[in-house]
Scaffold this active site. Structure first.
Site, PDB file in Angstrom:
ATOM      1  N   ASN A  54       0.840  -1.204   0.000  1.00 29.07           N
ATOM      2  CA  ASN A  54       0.000   0.000   0.000  1.00 29.07           C
ATOM      3  C   ASN A  54       0.876   1.256   0.000  1.00 29.07           C
ATOM      4  OD1 ASN A  54      -1.986  -1.907   0.369  1.00 29.07           O
ATOM      5  ND2 ASN A  54      -2.313  -1.453   2.541  1.00 29.07           N
ATOM      6  N   TYR A  93      -6.707 -11.790   2.596  1.00 28.91           N
ATOM      7  CA  TYR A  93      -7.383 -11.362   3.816  1.00 28.91           C
ATOM      8  C   TYR A  93      -8.730 -10.745   3.493  1.00 28.91           C
ATOM      9  CZ  TYR A  93      -6.036  -6.385   3.222  1.00 28.91           C
ATOM     10  OH  TYR A  93      -5.869  -5.094   2.777  1.00 28.91           O
ATOM     11  N   TRP A 144      -5.744 -15.575   5.414  1.00 26.11           N
ATOM     12  CA  TRP A 144      -5.327 -16.890   4.912  1.00 26.11           C
ATOM     13  C   TRP A 144      -3.954 -16.647   4.276  1.00 26.11           C
ATOM     14  CZ3 TRP A 144     -10.118 -14.818   4.856  1.00 26.11           C
ATOM     15  CH2 TRP A 144     -11.151 -15.590   5.406  1.00 26.11           C
ATOM     16  N   ASN A 180       4.139  -1.657  12.890  1.00 28.16           N
ATOM     17  CA  ASN A 180       2.903  -2.361  12.491  1.00 28.16           C
ATOM     18  C   ASN A 180       2.687  -3.673  13.264  1.00 28.16           C
ATOM     19  OD1 ASN A 180       0.784  -1.587  10.956  1.00 28.16           O
ATOM     20  ND2 ASN A 180       1.838  -1.824   8.987  1.00 28.16           N
ATOM     21  N   ARG A 228       1.257  -6.872  14.775  1.00 30.47           N
ATOM     22  CA  ARG A 228       0.169  -7.818  14.476  1.00 30.47           C
ATOM     23  C   ARG A 228       0.394  -9.058  15.333  1.00 30.47           C
ATOM     24  NH1 ARG A 228      -1.266  -4.014  11.967  1.00 30.47           N
ATOM     25  NH2 ARG A 228      -2.204  -3.877   9.888  1.00 30.47           N
ATOM     26  N   GLY A 267      -3.735   8.069  15.498  1.00 28.99           N
ATOM     27  CA  GLY A 267      -5.131   8.141  15.051  1.00 28.99           C
ATOM     28  C   GLY A 267      -5.362   9.558  14.542  1.00 28.99           C
ATOM     29  N   GLY A 272      -2.303   4.215   8.153  1.00 25.90           N
ATOM     30  CA  GLY A 272      -0.878   4.362   8.475  1.00 25.90           C
ATOM     31  C   GLY A 272       0.005   4.170   7.244  1.00 25.90           C
ATOM     32  N   ASP A 273      -0.381   3.244   6.366  1.00 28.21           N
ATOM     33  CA  ASP A 273       0.425   2.965   5.172  1.00 28.21           C
ATOM     34  C   ASP A 273       0.473   4.192   4.253  1.00 28.21           C
ATOM     35  OD1 ASP A 273       0.211   0.440   6.302  1.00 28.21           O
ATOM     36  OD2 ASP A 273      -1.336  -0.221   4.890  1.00 28.21           O
TER      37      ASP A 273
HETATM   38  O1  LIG Z   1      -2.319  -7.045   8.017  1.00 35.36           O
HETATM   39  C1  LIG Z   1      -1.676  -7.029   6.987  1.00 35.36           C
HETATM   40  O2  LIG Z   1      -0.740  -7.765   6.762  1.00 35.36           O
HETATM   41  C2  LIG Z   1      -1.993  -6.055   5.943  1.00 35.36           C
HETATM   42  O3  LIG Z   1      -1.083  -5.599   5.327  1.00 35.36           O
HETATM   43  C3  LIG Z   1      -3.412  -5.717   5.700  1.00 35.36           C
HETATM   44  C4  LIG Z   1      -3.701  -4.292   5.329  1.00 35.36           C
HETATM   45  O4  LIG Z   1      -3.539  -4.017   3.959  1.00 35.36           O
HETATM   46  C5  LIG Z   1      -2.932  -3.319   6.128  1.00 35.36           C
HETATM   47  O5  LIG Z   1      -2.742  -3.809   7.396  1.00 35.36           O
HETATM   48  C6  LIG Z   1      -3.671  -2.042   6.191  1.00 35.36           C
HETATM   49  O6  LIG Z   1      -2.953  -1.169   6.972  1.00 35.36           O
END
Ligand SMILES: O=C(O)C(=O)C[C@H](O)[C@H](O)CO
Length: 314
Positions: A47, A101, A115, A178, A180, A240, A270-271
């Site tokens: 992105n 996703y 997935w 980022n 996750r 935010g 954010g991207d």
């Molecule tokens: O969670 C991810 O790996 C992604 O890259 C999904 C989305 O495109 C991204 O998180 C959006 O910011």
């Protein structure tokens, strides 16, 4: 307010080259009719590359990843080349394909289902020579916590080595943490690895809400200090719609972004912010103007559905 340069002195004054490293996936985003989905291609670092290309068609934007050899992988690469992104460093694997996703929206709140556990991109760092070659022919390198999270331990080490070597050779490296948690074995592995990569980078672009949740930062200043103490020379803490805090060239300042009038889907906020920020790095702008420009781009993106939104008035 400083306008001191961020890019390494060895970066060319013109014809800047940008390399983004990570995973692009099939994106299924909610469509207009109930239960309908729209298929696209997205992924945090992709992105950013896509927005960078939209904002700066005058510079070379390259993407580094691995995809399959099947039809959906071909369609993904077509999407990249149609956008003007250079795919010379995209490797292909005959026995895997790209991840997928789906975004679910519930009263404006988004959640993601993935997935991606077998995706080709998980092997993106398996060829150290390819990494070194790609990094050697660029000026500004960008990767994220997701790029790192999808790799196995050997891949993480190879990527970190490549980043450290690129930096020794005068490249500028930017990192969005980022976070996750689902992609990591546990919180400790995530936070330790993220800090290991942050230490190897020049620019860090974290988001305060995620950092507070996973690093326990009580204030935005805590997030900034943690990355600055790790060695990043430029830190911009996204927040935010709230005040953004940055540190650069010995100066720490707050920037109030313009108010956001419409929020439809915050995917890629954010991207796109990161791309808006990178787009001004080789220009004689002050940090505040770079951050305000980035905020305006992100505001456009969250006013529409999906990760990739056609920008207006840029
Ligand atoms: O969670 C991810 O790996 C992604 O890259 C999904 C989305 O495109 C991204 O998180 C959006 O910011």
């Amino acid at each position: 307010m400083t306008s001191s340069p961020i890019l390494s002195p060895t970066a060319p004054a013109t014809a800047l080259r940008f390399l983004s490293i990570g995973e692009c996936m099939v994106e299924m985003a909610p469509g207009d009719a109930p239960g309908a989905f729209q298929m696209g291609f997205a992924g945090d670092t992709f992105n950013t590359a896509w927005y960078m290309r939209a904002l700066r068609p005058d510079i070379t934007t390259q993407y580094f990843t691995k995809v399959g050899t099947d039809a959906v992988s071909d369609a993904m690469l077509t999407k990249m080349t149609d956008a003007g992104i250079d795919i010379a460093h995209v490797a292909r694997s005959a026995n895997s394909t790209v991840g997928l996703y789906m975004i679910s929206l519930n009263d404006g709140e988004r959640s993601f289902s993935y997935w991606r556990s077998q995706s080709a991109a998980k092997q993106l760092a398996s060829d150290s020579q390819a990494l070194a070659q790609a990094m050697g022919s660029t000026d500004l390198i960008y990767l994220s916590g997701i790029t790192v999270a999808i790799l196995d331990p050997a891949g993480r080490d190879a990527l970190l080595d490549a980043v450290q070597s690129a930096r020794r050779h005068g490249k500028t490296v930017a990192f969005d943490s980022n976070l996750r948690p689902r992609l990591w074995a546990n919180e400790k592995q995530m936070t330790e690895t993220i800090m290991r990569f942050a230490q190897a980078c020049d620019i860090v672009l974290p988001s305060f809400d995620d950092e507070a949740a996973h690093f326990g930062d009580a204030t935005i200043q805590d997030t900034l200090d943690r990355y600055r103490n790790a060695g990043a020379t430029t830190v911009v803490v996204k927040n935010g719609g709230g005040d953004i805090l940055y540190a650069h060239a010995g100066e720490t300042t707050t920037v109030t972004p313009p108010p956001v009038s419409k929020i439809v889907d915050t995917t890629s906020a954010g991207d796109s912010f990161n791309a808006g920020f990178f787009a001004g790095l080789d220009k004689a702008l002050c940090m505040e103007d770079r951050i305000l420009a980035a905020s305006r781009i992100a505001a456009q993106v969250i006013a529409a559905k999906g990760a990739l939104v056609q920008l207006k008035n840029i």
